[in-house]
Design a protein around this motif. Structure first.
Motif, PDB file in Angstrom:
ATOM      1  N   GLU A 298       6.602  70.190  29.730  1.00 39.11           N
ATOM      2  CA  GLU A 298       8.076  69.430  29.282  1.00 39.11           C
ATOM      3  C   GLU A 298       7.273  68.418  27.617  1.00 39.11           C
ATOM      4  OE1 GLU A 298       9.227  67.029  32.358  1.00 39.11           O
ATOM      5  OE2 GLU A 298      11.055  67.888  32.743  1.00 39.11           O
ATOM      6  N   LEU A 299       8.530  68.781  26.368  1.00 37.97           N
ATOM      7  CA  LEU A 299       8.777  68.192  25.140  1.00 37.97           C
ATOM      8  C   LEU A 299       8.995  66.520  25.609  1.00 37.97           C
ATOM      9  CD1 LEU A 299       8.041  67.404  22.080  1.00 37.97           C
ATOM     10  CD2 LEU A 299      10.435  68.762  21.713  1.00 37.97           C
ATOM     11  N   ARG A 300       8.981  65.751  25.527  1.00 36.10           N
ATOM     12  CA  ARG A 300       9.995  64.253  25.304  1.00 36.10           C
ATOM     13  C   ARG A 300      10.009  63.779  24.348  1.00 36.10           C
ATOM     14  NH1 ARG A 300       9.672  62.735  30.986  1.00 36.10           N
ATOM     15  NH2 ARG A 300       8.905  63.802  32.366  1.00 36.10           N
ATOM     16  N   TYR A 301      10.894  63.325  24.308  1.00 36.96           N
ATOM     17  CA  TYR A 301      11.443  62.563  22.953  1.00 36.96           C
ATOM     18  C   TYR A 301      10.977  61.334  22.857  1.00 36.96           C
ATOM     19  CZ  TYR A 301      14.168  66.839  21.943  1.00 36.96           C
ATOM     20  OH  TYR A 301      14.624  67.822  21.357  1.00 36.96           O
ATOM     21  N   PRO A 302      10.976  60.411  21.739  1.00 29.79           N
ATOM     22  CA  PRO A 302      10.526  59.211  22.243  1.00 29.79           C
ATOM     23  C   PRO A 302      12.109  58.802  22.073  1.00 29.79           C
ATOM     24  CG  PRO A 302      10.959  60.174  19.706  1.00 29.79           C
ATOM     25  CD  PRO A 302      10.924  61.606  20.746  1.00 29.79           C
TER      26      PRO A 302
ATOM     27  N   ALA B 296      16.959  67.983  16.502  1.00 29.08           N
ATOM     28  CA  ALA B 296      16.406  68.406  17.143  1.00 29.08           C
ATOM     29  C   ALA B 296      17.741  69.018  17.618  1.00 29.08           C
ATOM     30  CB  ALA B 296      15.580  67.922  18.356  1.00 29.08           C
ATOM     31  N   ALA B 297      18.954  68.081  18.213  1.00 25.22           N
ATOM     32  CA  ALA B 297      19.998  68.127  18.690  1.00 25.22           C
ATOM     33  C   ALA B 297      20.447  69.710  17.662  1.00 25.22           C
ATOM     34  CB  ALA B 297      20.847  67.314  18.398  1.00 25.22           C
ATOM     35  N   LEU B 298      20.958  68.957  16.261  1.00 22.55           N
ATOM     36  CA  LEU B 298      20.461  70.242  15.361  1.00 22.55           C
ATOM     37  C   LEU B 298      20.638  71.496  15.172  1.00 22.55           C
ATOM     38  CD1 LEU B 298      21.969  67.716  12.222  1.00 22.55           C
ATOM     39  CD2 LEU B 298      23.784  69.096  13.743  1.00 22.55           C
ATOM     40  N   ALA B 299      18.956  71.947  15.710  1.00 24.50           N
ATOM     41  CA  ALA B 299      18.552  72.816  15.563  1.00 24.50           C
ATOM     42  C   ALA B 299      18.964  73.655  16.729  1.00 24.50           C
ATOM     43  CB  ALA B 299      16.911  72.455  15.392  1.00 24.50           C
ATOM     44  N   TYR B 300      19.191  73.115  17.564  1.00 26.77           N
ATOM     45  CA  TYR B 300      19.526  73.372  19.369  1.00 26.77           C
ATOM     46  C   TYR B 300      20.621  74.735  18.905  1.00 26.77           C
ATOM     47  CZ  TYR B 300      20.638  73.943  23.793  1.00 26.77           C
ATOM     48  OH  TYR B 300      21.224  73.914  25.186  1.00 26.77           O
ATOM     49  N   ILE B 301      21.556  73.135  18.016  1.00 26.39           N
ATOM     50  CA  ILE B 301      22.910  74.126  17.914  1.00 26.39           C
ATOM     51  C   ILE B 301      23.070  74.773  16.716  1.00 26.39           C
ATOM     52  CG2 ILE B 301      25.407  73.915  16.586  1.00 26.39           C
ATOM     53  CD1 ILE B 301      25.235  70.868  17.510  1.00 26.39           C
ATOM     54  N   GLU B 302      22.056  75.191  15.514  1.00 24.07           N
ATOM     55  CA  GLU B 302      21.611  76.362  15.270  1.00 24.07           C
ATOM     56  C   GLU B 302      20.901  77.457  15.562  1.00 24.07           C
ATOM     57  OE1 GLU B 302      22.198  78.168  11.632  1.00 24.07           O
ATOM     58  OE2 GLU B 302      22.127  76.193  11.792  1.00 24.07           O
ATOM     59  N   GLU B 303      20.334  77.539  16.569  1.00 26.05           N
ATOM     60  CA  GLU B 303      19.958  77.815  17.699  1.00 26.05           C
ATOM     61  C   GLU B 303      21.497  79.338  18.305  1.00 26.05           C
ATOM     62  OE1 GLU B 303      16.929  79.077  19.150  1.00 26.05           O
ATOM     63  OE2 GLU B 303      15.262  77.977  18.480  1.00 26.05           O
TER      64      GLU B 303
ATOM     65  N   LEU C 121      26.180  61.747  16.595  1.00 24.66           N
ATOM     66  CA  LEU C 121      26.011  60.378  16.882  1.00 24.66           C
ATOM     67  C   LEU C 121      26.440  59.665  17.383  1.00 24.66           C
ATOM     68  CD1 LEU C 121      24.674  60.366  13.484  1.00 24.66           C
ATOM     69  CD2 LEU C 121      23.554  60.757  15.041  1.00 24.66           C
ATOM     70  N   GLN C 122      27.741  59.530  18.537  1.00 22.76           N
ATOM     71  CA  GLN C 122      27.991  59.030  18.928  1.00 22.76           C
ATOM     72  C   GLN C 122      27.542  58.997  20.940  1.00 22.76           C
ATOM     73  OE1 GLN C 122      31.266  56.635  18.611  1.00 22.76           O
ATOM     74  NE2 GLN C 122      30.505  57.679  16.384  1.00 22.76           N
ATOM     75  N   GLU C 123      27.119  60.236  20.868  1.00 21.44           N
ATOM     76  CA  GLU C 123      26.845  60.389  22.650  1.00 21.44           C
ATOM     77  C   GLU C 123      25.523  59.211  22.358  1.00 21.44           C
ATOM     78  OE1 GLU C 123      26.924  62.488  24.640  1.00 21.44           O
ATOM     79  OE2 GLU C 123      28.465  63.323  24.054  1.00 21.44           O
ATOM     80  N   GLN C 124      25.533  58.493  23.702  1.00 24.84           N
ATOM     81  CA  GLN C 124      24.028  57.373  23.491  1.00 24.84           C
ATOM     82  C   GLN C 124      22.432  57.913  23.097  1.00 24.84           C
ATOM     83  OE1 GLN C 124      25.635  55.243  27.199  1.00 24.84           O
ATOM     84  NE2 GLN C 124      24.713  53.702  25.633  1.00 24.84           N
ATOM     85  N   GLU C 125      22.562  59.036  23.915  1.00 24.49           N
ATOM     86  CA  GLU C 125      21.317  59.735  24.355  1.00 24.49           C
ATOM     87  C   GLU C 125      20.500  60.268  22.674  1.00 24.49           C
ATOM     88  OE1 GLU C 125      23.929  60.544  26.277  1.00 24.49           O
ATOM     89  OE2 GLU C 125      23.241  59.495  27.923  1.00 24.49           O
ATOM     90  N   ILE C 126      21.266  60.711  21.583  1.00 29.02           N
ATOM     91  CA  ILE C 126      21.124  61.200  19.962  1.00 29.02           C
ATOM     92  C   ILE C 126      21.052  59.809  19.376  1.00 29.02           C
ATOM     93  CG2 ILE C 126      21.956  62.587  18.560  1.00 29.02           C
ATOM     94  CD1 ILE C 126      23.413  64.025  20.093  1.00 29.02           C
TER      95      ILE C 126
END
Length: 144
Positions: free
Chosen positions: A39-43, A51-58, A132-137
Motif C-alpha cells: 500500500e502507498l501510505r499518504y503523509p 492524487a485525488a485529481l489524478a484519480y478523477i482523471e483516471e 478540499l472540504q473533505e477532511q481526508e484530502i
C-alpha cells in the motif's frame, strides 16, 4: 445515453476494455504471490489533492466509465451493469495502486458529479474546492 448507445461494441456482453485485461493480470499476480501490492501510505493519513485529481482523471479518461456514471443522473440508482463496470474499474485502480486511505469513498461522488455535468472538467475550481472540504484530502499545491 446508455453505454450500448455510446459504443456499438458494448452491445456484446463479452466486450472487454484494456484495463479489464490488466485487472485480470493484477488478480493473477496477487494470487501467485499470495498477496496484493504494498500500500502507498499518504503523509499524515490524508490524500494529497494532486492524487485525488489524478484519480478523477483516471475515470474521466475512460468514456465507458463516464457513460456508466452519467446514465441515470447524479441522484438516481445506477443500473446493475453500470454499477458493476464502475465497481470493477475501482477494483482495478485499487489493485494497481492500493492507497491508505482508500481514495474511492472520498472522491467517488465527485467523479459521478463530473460525469453528470455538475463540474466542467477535472480542473474546475468548484470541484477542487469540494475536494478540499473533505477532511481526508490535503492541499499539496505550492503556495502562490
Amino acid at each position: 445515453m446508455k453505454m450500448s448507445e455510446m459504443d456499438p461494441a458494448s452491445t456484446n456482453p463479452t466486450t472487454r476494455y484494456p484495463w479489464q485485461e490488466e485487472l485480470e493480470q493484477l488478480r493473477q499476480e496477487a494470487k501467485e504471490i499470495g498477496h496484493f501490492r504494498s500500500e502507498l501510505r499518504y503523509p499524515n493519513g490524508k490524500i494529497p489533492l494532486s492524487a485525488a485529481l489524478a484519480y478523477i482523471e483516471e475515470h474521466a479518461a475512460r468514456p465507458e466509465i463516464m457513460a456508466a456514471l452519467s446514465n441515470v443522473g447524479l441522484r438516481e440508482w445506477m443500473e446493475d451493469d453500470d454499477a458493476d463496470l464502475w465497481g470493477e474499474f475501482k477494483t482495478y485502480l485499487r489493485l494497481r495502486q492500493p492507497t491508505v486511505p482508500d481514495r474511492s469513498p472520498y472522491i467517488g461522488s465527485r467523479i459521478r458529479a463530473l460525469a453528470c455535468g455538475e463540474y466542467k472538467s477535472v480542473s474546475d475550481p468548484r470541484l477542487i474546492e469540494a475536494l478540499l472540504q473533505e477532511q481526508e484530502i490535503s492541499d499539496d499545491r505550492s503556495p502562490k
